[in-house]
Design an enzyme around this catalytic site. Structure first.
Site, PDB file in Angstrom:
ATOM      1  N   CYS A 116       0.762  -7.614  11.792  1.00 13.85           N
ATOM      2  CA  CYS A 116       0.900  -7.437  13.056  1.00 13.85           C
ATOM      3  C   CYS A 116      -0.006  -8.285  13.955  1.00 13.85           C
ATOM      4  O   CYS A 116       0.245  -8.414  15.157  1.00 13.85           O
ATOM      5  CB  CYS A 116       0.657  -5.811  13.929  1.00 13.85           C
ATOM      6  SG  CYS A 116       1.989  -5.046  13.854  1.00 13.85           S
ATOM      7  N   TYR A 142      -1.371  -3.467  -6.911  1.00  8.33           N
ATOM      8  CA  TYR A 142      -1.126  -4.504  -5.857  1.00  8.33           C
ATOM      9  C   TYR A 142      -2.483  -4.200  -4.574  1.00  8.33           C
ATOM     10  O   TYR A 142      -2.290  -3.051  -3.472  1.00  8.33           O
ATOM     11  CB  TYR A 142       0.421  -3.782  -4.832  1.00  8.33           C
ATOM     12  CG  TYR A 142       0.459  -5.267  -4.376  1.00  8.33           C
ATOM     13  CD1 TYR A 142       1.259  -6.011  -4.622  1.00  8.33           C
ATOM     14  CD2 TYR A 142       0.615  -5.534  -2.589  1.00  8.33           C
ATOM     15  CE1 TYR A 142       2.001  -7.481  -4.653  1.00  8.33           C
ATOM     16  CE2 TYR A 142       0.853  -5.994  -2.470  1.00  8.33           C
ATOM     17  CZ  TYR A 142       1.671  -6.966  -2.917  1.00  8.33           C
ATOM     18  OH  TYR A 142       2.510  -8.472  -2.486  1.00  8.33           O
ATOM     19  N   ARG A 174       0.863  -0.631   0.257  1.00  3.08           N
ATOM     20  CA  ARG A 174      -0.037  -0.159   0.268  1.00  3.08           C
ATOM     21  C   ARG A 174       0.853   0.843  -0.284  1.00  3.08           C
ATOM     22  O   ARG A 174       2.061   1.518   1.087  1.00  3.08           O
ATOM     23  CB  ARG A 174      -1.067   0.380   0.982  1.00  3.08           C
ATOM     24  CG  ARG A 174      -1.868  -1.137   1.507  1.00  3.08           C
ATOM     25  CD  ARG A 174      -2.536  -0.749   2.023  1.00  3.08           C
ATOM     26  NE  ARG A 174      -2.430  -0.816   4.041  1.00  3.08           N
ATOM     27  CZ  ARG A 174      -1.984  -0.495   4.225  1.00  3.08           C
ATOM     28  NH1 ARG A 174      -2.205   1.227   4.106  1.00  3.08           N
ATOM     29  NH2 ARG A 174      -0.940  -1.319   5.671  1.00  3.08           N
ATOM     30  N   ARG A 179       2.046 -12.376  -0.242  1.00  8.97           N
ATOM     31  CA  ARG A 179       0.588 -12.533  -0.146  1.00  8.97           C
ATOM     32  C   ARG A 179       0.528 -14.347  -0.402  1.00  8.97           C
ATOM     33  O   ARG A 179       0.596 -13.781  -1.653  1.00  8.97           O
ATOM     34  CB  ARG A 179      -0.083 -11.671  -0.571  1.00  8.97           C
ATOM     35  CG  ARG A 179      -0.132  -9.982   0.652  1.00  8.97           C
ATOM     36  CD  ARG A 179      -0.855  -9.795   1.868  1.00  8.97           C
ATOM     37  NE  ARG A 179       0.011  -9.253   3.128  1.00  8.97           N
ATOM     38  CZ  ARG A 179      -0.515  -8.089   4.051  1.00  8.97           C
ATOM     39  NH1 ARG A 179      -1.656  -8.797   4.095  1.00  8.97           N
ATOM     40  NH2 ARG A 179       0.142  -7.281   4.865  1.00  8.97           N
ATOM     41  N   SER A 211      -1.240  -3.625  10.458  1.00  5.46           N
ATOM     42  CA  SER A 211      -1.004  -4.660   9.400  1.00  5.46           C
ATOM     43  C   SER A 211       0.517  -4.836   9.281  1.00  5.46           C
ATOM     44  O   SER A 211       1.039  -4.578   9.685  1.00  5.46           O
ATOM     45  CB  SER A 211      -0.778  -3.359   8.197  1.00  5.46           C
ATOM     46  OG  SER A 211      -1.616  -2.613   7.465  1.00  5.46           O
ATOM     47  N   HIS A 251     -10.684  -2.129  11.565  1.00  2.26           N
ATOM     48  CA  HIS A 251      -9.438  -3.471  11.187  1.00  2.26           C
ATOM     49  C   HIS A 251      -9.182  -4.172  12.194  1.00  2.26           C
ATOM     50  O   HIS A 251      -8.268  -4.274  12.811  1.00  2.26           O
ATOM     51  CB  HIS A 251      -8.679  -2.574  10.491  1.00  2.26           C
ATOM     52  CG  HIS A 251      -7.378  -2.968   9.889  1.00  2.26           C
ATOM     53  ND1 HIS A 251      -5.286  -2.963   9.914  1.00  2.26           N
ATOM     54  CD2 HIS A 251      -7.289  -4.087   9.129  1.00  2.26           C
ATOM     55  CE1 HIS A 251      -4.964  -3.372   9.090  1.00  2.26           C
ATOM     56  NE2 HIS A 251      -5.605  -4.294   8.780  1.00  2.26           N
ATOM     57  N   ASP A 264      -8.867  -9.718   8.845  1.00  5.92           N
ATOM     58  CA  ASP A 264      -8.346  -8.243   8.696  1.00  5.92           C
ATOM     59  C   ASP A 264      -9.632  -6.519   8.869  1.00  5.92           C
ATOM     60  O   ASP A 264      -9.505  -5.645   9.083  1.00  5.92           O
ATOM     61  CB  ASP A 264      -8.529  -8.435   6.956  1.00  5.92           C
ATOM     62  CG  ASP A 264      -7.208  -7.142   6.416  1.00  5.92           C
ATOM     63  OD1 ASP A 264      -6.681  -6.674   7.801  1.00  5.92           O
ATOM     64  OD2 ASP A 264      -7.727  -6.330   6.139  1.00  5.92           O
ATOM     65  N   LYS A 315      -9.865  -2.371   1.728  1.00  8.32           N
ATOM     66  CA  LYS A 315      -9.450  -0.979   2.538  1.00  8.32           C
ATOM     67  C   LYS A 315     -10.315   0.389   2.140  1.00  8.32           C
ATOM     68  O   LYS A 315     -10.512   0.920   2.576  1.00  8.32           O
ATOM     69  CB  LYS A 315      -7.933  -0.612   2.915  1.00  8.32           C
ATOM     70  CG  LYS A 315      -7.234  -2.017   2.948  1.00  8.32           C
ATOM     71  CD  LYS A 315      -6.913  -2.098   4.992  1.00  8.32           C
ATOM     72  CE  LYS A 315      -7.040  -3.650   5.996  1.00  8.32           C
ATOM     73  NZ  LYS A 315      -5.405  -4.165   5.525  1.00  8.32           N
TER      74      LYS A 315
END
Ligand code: GTP
Ligand code: SPV
Ligand code: MN
Length: 612
Positions: free
Chosen positions: A279, A226, A87, A394, A277, A255, A302, A235
């Site tokens: 974590c 991406y 991002r 990912r 993100s 989130h 998420d 998001k």
């Protein structure tokens, strides 16, 4: 049945008849086609045949390659452009009418000016490419918070990904046909093709704009293919636009991961956790408890949308239908459930490829393969000295492949939330777990969360930053108003006496030599056990300036390879460190200014007082 007016788009040939009578949908598609001048228009129905056609097209274009069917059935590997790997927060904009509504955590741009900029960028931006119309649902059919979007994109990679991550195609168009409002999302990789020009494997543009118009509920994204930059249901919609909708309509878009935990005695708790993100949300969501008799079932990894139900309780759903999970660090030891989920039907991006056509990444297995093709497509050996997989590589895979998926994951009624957990990646200061004194104090802990930066977004990895509610890059409005909204939801829950307990965790405390003090992963159940004991009122705690801490004997630590000193270190707080942290949080409040709720200023003052 109305057909797109093909005369407006001289080169376009619709692949299929758009099966909608909604004039607003048809006008949107016609307008974007007129602006971007694609070579063809494809309305996605979400069928298997369509999915296969899109994947074949991506293979032919060299964007993805098929993995060895015997080792990883029906799975693919994509390699992105080296400049398009995460991002781009510096290129992400909230274009609210007033700058103050975007607040200090967002880049603001004037909506009229941004529209002019985008008008230029999108003009003929899809030339030579197919424009896909991707209707998608966020949430199961029939939930009070389920919402619909239509993403127009010139990236078949985005189409394949949205097909996994959302309920995509006919199912969403039917909801629109039945009269639902829908969110406009326009995406272009920004790489028009001249007639006869050869394409590159990962078309993108060095100029990137990820823009949001919260008032008109619109998303325009240019230049990247991406992840969160391009899969606009995630998001952009489910957090930035949805958070603004949720503020206006009285619910929450956060989130967070969401799990159902069952204890050996049959106590059940639904826990939602907000971590920044990279974590640990996906890992928590798929936890394999190391304590006997415990189960963790996955609802989401998420994003959670929550609302106050008719009985005044907080309920939540996961609006997504897939996982876009961090690959590195995922292995049979750390996250066996993810490894089982990825057996096949998976789209990998920027991981390494083994010589026999399977995937590999750092942390997947020991020993390390002696030869690989790295994420850049280069020959790699352990001596190469570079990561074989990109740190933000990912996997994209459907939830229904996850062996730990809870049967409720697709239930429109959602689940009642019993506990809310905040957490970050902190080498120091924050203990393993602490329980907030009250809802207001819990909101304070969420608002002042901080975490060391990861590879999920651009920036210096390891640098500490405040990340309120793990939403710093995702709240589509003023961050102080977000905190007020949480306090307000808390008041509504208090009226029915059903406020969830709020905790803060830190799996990432480090020793002076830099190693993690806490084993993490499946052993995190030990912390969850304490939380559930707290929910049931079975266990006491010791007071600290930041809330209630477990005493050494309150946490099951048997079987852990851990010294008493280490346990003591992660279960206690140092007043000087907490004071410094609270002062830094005060700086955050000062930068946010007059939207900071008075209740949070009071919690900050109280924390400082308790440190003396
Ligand atoms: P996003 O998808 O970016 O939102 O990330 P996420 O919050 O879902 O993070 P994820 O679970 O994918 O974990 C990110 C990284 O942290 C991976 O490399 C994990 O192996 C690592 N990780 C997750 N949980 C733990 C833990 O309990 N302890 C330690 N030491 N590492 C963890
Ligand atoms: C995150 O960064 O929090 C993610 C990955 O979940 S992305 O979808 O790219 O935002
Ligand atoms: Mn995330």
């Amino acid at each position: 049945m109305t057909l797109l007016n093909a005369a407006d788009v001289p080169t376009a040939t619709p692949h299929r008849v758009p099966e909608t009578t909604r004039a607003d949908v048809l006008a949107f598609v016609a307008d974007i086609a007129r602006l971007t001048k694609p070579a063809a228009i494809h309305w996605c129905d979400g069928s298997l045949a369509e999915r296969e056609a899109v994947l074949s097209e991506l293979v032919a274009a060299g964007t993805i390659e098929k993995l060895n069917d015997d080792l990883r059935p029906n799975s693919y590997l994509a390699r992105s452009d080296e400049s398009d790997v995460a991002r781009v927060e510096s290129r992400t904009f909230i274009c609210s009418e007033s700058e103050k509504d975007a607040g200090p955590t967002n880049n603001w741009a004037d909506p009229d000016e941004m529209r002019a900029t985008l008008g230029g960028l999108f003009t003929e931006s899809m030339r030579g490419r197919t424009m896909y119309v991707v209707p998608f649902l966020m949430g199961p059919v029939g939930s009070p918070v389920t919402r619909v979007g239509i993403e127009i994109t010139d990236s078949p990679y985005v189409v394949a990904s949205m097909g996994i991550m959302t309920r995509m195609g006919r199912i969403a168009l039917d909801v629109i046909e039945a009269g639902a409002d829908w969110v406009k999302a326009v995406h272009s990789v920004g790489a028009p093709l001249e007639h006869g020009e050869a394409d590159v494997a990962w078309p993108s543009n060095p100029t990137k704009y990820i823009t949001h118009f919260p008032e008109t509920r619109e998303i325009w994204s240019f230049g990247s293919a991406y992840g969160g930059n391009a899969l606009l249901g995630k998001k952009s919609f489910a957090l930035r636009i949805a958070s603004a909708m949720a503020r206006d309509e009285g619910w929450l878009a956060e989130h967070m991961m969401l799990v159902k935990v069952t204890s050996p005695e049959g106590q059940i708790a639904h826990i939602a956790a907000a971590f920044p993100s990279a974590c640990g949300k996906t890992n928590f969501a798929m936890m394999q408890p190391t304590l006997p008799g415990w189960t963790v079932e996955t609802l989401g990894d998420d994003i959670v949308w929550m609302w106050v139900d008719d009985d005044g309780r907080l309920r939540g759903i996961n609006p997504e239908a897939g996982f876009f999970g961090v690959a590195p660090g995922t292995g049979m030891k750390t996250n066996p459930v993810a490894m089982q989920t990825l057996w096949g039907n998976t789209l990998f991006t920027n991981v390494a490829r083994t010589d026999d056509g399977d995937v590999w990444w750092e942390g997947m297995s020991k020993p390390v393969p002696q030869h690989l093709t790295d994420w850049r497509g280069q020959s790699w050996t352990p001596e190469s000295g570079t990561p074989a997989a990109h740190p933000n590589s990912r996997f994209t895979v459907a939830i229904d492949q996850c062996p730990s998926a809870a049967s409720e994951w697709n239930d429109p009624r959602g689940v009642v939330i019993d506990a809310i957990v905040f957490g970050g990646r902190r080498s120091d200061t924050m203990p393993l777990v602490v329980e907030a004194r009250s809802w207001e104090h819990g909101v304070y802990l969420g608002a002042t969360m901080a975490s060391e930066r990861t590879a999920a977004a651009e920036g210096v990895v390891g640098e500490l930053r405040r990340d309120p509610f793990a939403m710093a890059p995702f709240t589509g409005y003023n961050v102080g108003d977000h905190w007020s909204h949480w306090l307000h939801i808390g008041e509504r829950l208090a009226a029915s006496g059903t406020q969830p307990h709020i905790f803060h965790v830190n799996w990432f405390r480090r020793d002076s030599d830099g190693s993690f003090l806490w084993p993490g992963f499946g052993d995190n159940i030990r912390v969850v056990q304490w939380m559930m004991d707290r929910l049931a009122g079975r266990v006491g705690a010791s007071d600290s300036p930041i809330g209630a801490l477990p005493r050494l004997g309150d946490l099951t630590l048997d079987g852990l390879d851990m010294t008493i000193e280490a346990a003591h270190q992660i279960l206690t707080v140092d007043s000087d460190e907490i004071r410094a942290d609270a002062r830094d949080a005060h700086n955050l409040f000062a930068s946010v200014g007059d939207t900071v709720p008075a209740a949070l200023m009071r919690e900050n003052a109280r924390t400082l007082q308790l440190c003396d």
